[in-house]
Motif scaffolding. Structure first.
Motif, mmCIF file in Angstrom:
data_model
loop_
_atom_site.group_PDB
_atom_site.id
_atom_site.type_symbol
_atom_site.label_atom_id
_atom_site.label_comp_id
_atom_site.label_asym_id
_atom_site.label_seq_id
_atom_site.Cartn_x
_atom_site.Cartn_y
_atom_site.Cartn_z
ATOM 1 N N ARG A 145 0.708 -1.093 -0.020
ATOM 2 C CA ARG A 145 -0.011 0.088 0.078
ATOM 3 C C ARG A 145 0.724 1.379 0.074
ATOM 4 N N THR A 146 2.044 1.122 0.212
ATOM 5 C CA THR A 146 3.010 2.359 0.374
ATOM 6 C C THR A 146 4.146 2.006 -0.608
ATOM 7 N N VAL A 147 4.903 3.147 -0.996
ATOM 8 C CA VAL A 147 6.072 2.994 -1.267
ATOM 9 C C VAL A 147 7.015 2.280 -0.945
ATOM 10 N N GLY A 148 6.991 2.371 0.689
ATOM 11 C CA GLY A 148 7.983 1.452 0.969
ATOM 12 C C GLY A 148 7.743 -0.100 1.090
ATOM 13 N N ASP A 149 6.410 -0.446 1.120
ATOM 14 C CA ASP A 149 6.086 -1.836 0.588
ATOM 15 C C ASP A 149 6.593 -2.212 -0.628
ATOM 16 N N LEU A 150 6.328 -1.205 -1.576
ATOM 17 C CA LEU A 150 6.714 -1.525 -3.032
ATOM 18 C C LEU A 150 8.303 -2.007 -3.173
ATOM 19 N N GLN A 151 9.176 -1.089 -2.219
ATOM 20 C CA GLN A 151 10.311 -1.457 -2.428
ATOM 21 C C GLN A 151 10.867 -2.863 -2.069
ATOM 22 N N GLN A 152 9.968 -3.659 -1.216
ATOM 23 C CA GLN A 152 10.443 -4.977 -0.600
ATOM 24 C C GLN A 152 9.990 -5.976 -1.949
ATOM 25 N N VAL A 153 9.441 -5.645 -3.137
ATOM 26 C CA VAL A 153 8.934 -6.443 -4.058
ATOM 27 C C VAL A 153 9.849 -6.476 -5.037
ATOM 28 N N SER A 154 10.218 -7.605 -5.527
ATOM 29 C CA SER A 154 11.574 -7.809 -6.235
ATOM 30 C C SER A 154 11.005 -7.432 -7.843
ATOM 31 N N ARG A 155 12.096 -6.944 -8.534
ATOM 32 C CA ARG A 155 11.845 -6.488 -9.904
ATOM 33 C C ARG A 155 11.217 -7.634 -10.776
ATOM 34 N N GLU A 156 11.578 -9.033 -10.643
ATOM 35 C CA GLU A 156 11.118 -10.098 -11.196
ATOM 36 C C GLU A 156 9.651 -10.308 -11.195
ATOM 37 N N VAL A 157 9.238 -10.158 -9.739
ATOM 38 C CA VAL A 157 7.818 -10.292 -9.473
ATOM 39 C C VAL A 157 6.966 -9.133 -10.234
ATOM 40 N N LEU A 158 7.413 -7.978 -9.947
ATOM 41 C CA LEU A 158 6.449 -6.900 -10.629
ATOM 42 C C LEU A 158 6.501 -7.030 -12.039
ATOM 43 N N PHE A 159 7.674 -7.536 -12.781
ATOM 44 C CA PHE A 159 7.589 -7.688 -14.286
ATOM 45 C C PHE A 159 6.759 -8.717 -14.487
ATOM 46 N N ALA A 160 6.534 -9.823 -13.863
ATOM 47 C CA ALA A 160 5.816 -11.006 -14.202
ATOM 48 C C ALA A 160 4.367 -10.764 -13.997
ATOM 49 N N SER A 161 4.385 -9.757 -12.893
ATOM 50 C CA SER A 161 2.912 -9.362 -12.720
ATOM 51 C C SER A 161 2.222 -8.408 -13.661
ATOM 52 N N PHE A 162 3.086 -7.420 -13.955
ATOM 53 C CA PHE A 162 2.395 -6.181 -14.635
ATOM 54 C C PHE A 162 3.303 -5.941 -15.982
ATOM 55 N N GLY A 163 4.245 -6.869 -16.231
ATOM 56 C CA GLY A 163 5.074 -6.646 -17.524
ATOM 57 C C GLY A 163 5.684 -5.208 -17.551
ATOM 58 N N TYR A 164 5.922 -4.342 -18.495
ATOM 59 C CA TYR A 164 6.779 -3.279 -18.651
ATOM 60 C C TYR A 164 6.206 -2.228 -17.523
ATOM 61 N N PRO A 165 5.146 -1.955 -17.302
ATOM 62 C CA PRO A 165 4.692 -0.942 -16.272
ATOM 63 C C PRO A 165 5.238 -1.393 -14.709
ATOM 64 N N GLY A 166 5.310 -2.708 -14.640
ATOM 65 C CA GLY A 166 6.010 -3.203 -13.246
ATOM 66 C C GLY A 166 7.582 -2.754 -13.121
ATOM 67 N N LEU A 167 7.968 -2.848 -14.286
ATOM 68 C CA LEU A 167 9.637 -2.379 -14.157
ATOM 69 C C LEU A 167 9.658 -0.871 -13.897
ATOM 70 N N VAL A 168 8.698 -0.032 -14.496
ATOM 71 C CA VAL A 168 8.654 1.387 -14.372
ATOM 72 C C VAL A 168 8.272 1.629 -12.730
ATOM 73 N N LEU A 169 7.357 0.861 -12.184
ATOM 74 C CA LEU A 169 7.211 1.017 -11.114
ATOM 75 C C LEU A 169 8.203 0.755 -10.158
ATOM 76 N N PHE A 170 8.848 -0.405 -10.211
ATOM 77 C CA PHE A 170 10.163 -0.563 -9.564
ATOM 78 C C PHE A 170 11.228 0.220 -9.463
ATOM 79 N N GLY A 171 11.615 0.744 -10.580
ATOM 80 C CA GLY A 171 12.341 1.908 -10.877
ATOM 81 C C GLY A 171 12.085 3.516 -10.018
ATOM 82 N N ARG A 172 10.654 3.598 -10.163
ATOM 83 C CA ARG A 172 10.347 4.749 -9.299
ATOM 84 C C ARG A 172 10.201 4.402 -7.715
ATOM 85 N N ALA A 173 10.101 3.503 -7.333
ATOM 86 C CA ALA A 173 9.906 3.009 -6.057
ATOM 87 C C ALA A 173 11.272 3.233 -5.376
ATOM 88 N N HIS A 174 12.371 2.840 -6.263
ATOM 89 C CA HIS A 174 13.841 3.174 -5.664
ATOM 90 C C HIS A 174 14.253 4.401 -6.247
#
Length: 284
Positions: free
Chosen positions: A17-46
């Motif tokens: 629910r927060t950016v701090g929570d999102l930082q704990q999710v791996s890049r691979e999981v976000l990509f598998a779940s959302f594709g390219y938007p997941g990679l964008v979220l991973f970068g922004r969270a960091h």
């Protein structure tokens, strides 16, 4: 930014629910779940974003700072469920134009042309959709049953008036061929933005144009009761826009709504910030 209803609901199911929570999710999981938007979220969270930084103000040759204008102002909204009542579609069109015009005046700019686009439910057969994709015509404004139709036309003169822009948008909307399909999304784009110059008052109005802008279905010239109020409608509307902008900036956009948008109250809750649209990022 980038987390809407769908991605937000998916993340919430996993307790993110927060950016701090999102930082704990791996890049691979976000990509598998959302594709390219997941990679964008991973970068922004960091704290990483490759988009270029654009200044809010630019400096003229004489050293004067002026606000940098965007290439265009887009406002649209999606109906869920899809809408078939034309009066509600026109009310939503008037609302998104009102939001766009408010933004336009906040930038100190005027628009030279306006575009209206309407997305209908796609009634084509699977074979027709595959043929359209192969031909590169997934959603053009054509007469082959494709769902998206758009029309753009220049204004007589650059304007930031909500009254003029709503009237222009209605004319464009009504020029589109009618479809039996339900409307899924309606929107407007303001093009050819330029800094607003001084306002020249008008001693007289054009009665025919004033009647058309006030009520497109109003009686024509010579009809009893067709005469409008004295004075310049353009000047009155300019004062109204200025007063509404000041009150909305102070109390919230949704505290004062134009009558042309009020039919939306049947289907959309009204908050301090305006009608609650399906996508939160569009409610601006």
């Amino acid at each position: 930014p980038g987390v809407g209803h769908a991605i937000g609901a998916h993340l919430a199911r996993f307790g993110v629910r927060t950016v701090g929570d999102l930082q704990q999710v791996s890049r691979e999981v976000l990509f598998a779940s959302f594709g390219y938007p997941g990679l964008v979220l991973f970068g922004r969270a960091h704290g990483r974003d490759d988009d270029p930084v654009e200044p809010t103000f630019v400096e003229d040759a004489d050293g004067t700072l002026r606000r940098r204008l965007p290439g265009a102002i887009h406002r649209d909204s999606t109906f869920e469920p899809e809408e078939g009542r034309r009066d509600l579609v026109e009310a939503m069109l008037a609302y998104v134009v009102d939001r766009a015009a408010h933004k336009l005046r906040g930038l100190g700019a005027r628009a030279g042309s306006l575009e209206v686009h309407v997305l209908h439910v796609d009634t084509r057969t699977p074979a027709q959709r595959r043929a359209a994709r192969r031909a590169g015509r997934w959603a053009p404004a054509g007469d082959d049953g494709s769902p998206l139709r758009r029309v753009r036309r220049a204004l007589e003169s650059p304007s930031d008036s909500t009254d003029q822009l709503v009237h222009h948008a209605r004319v464009l909307f009504r020029s589109l061929p009618r479809r039996r399909a339900l409307v899924k999304r309606v929107g407007v784009v303001l093009h050819q933005l330029a800094p607003a110059t001084g306002w020249q008052g008008h001693l007289f109005s054009d009665p025919d144009k004033d009647r058309a802008a006030a009520a497109p279905s109003a009686p024509g010239p010579g009809t009893p009761g067709a005469a409008g109020p004295p004075g310049s409608r353009a000047d009155r509307q300019r004062r109204l826009d200025r007063a509404l902008d000041e009150l909305r900036d102070r109390h919230g956009f949704g505290r004062l709504l134009r009558g042309s948008t009020w039919p939306l109250a049947e289907t959309h809750p009204v908050t301090r910030d305006g009608f609650r649209l399906r996508t939160p990022s569009l409610n601006q």
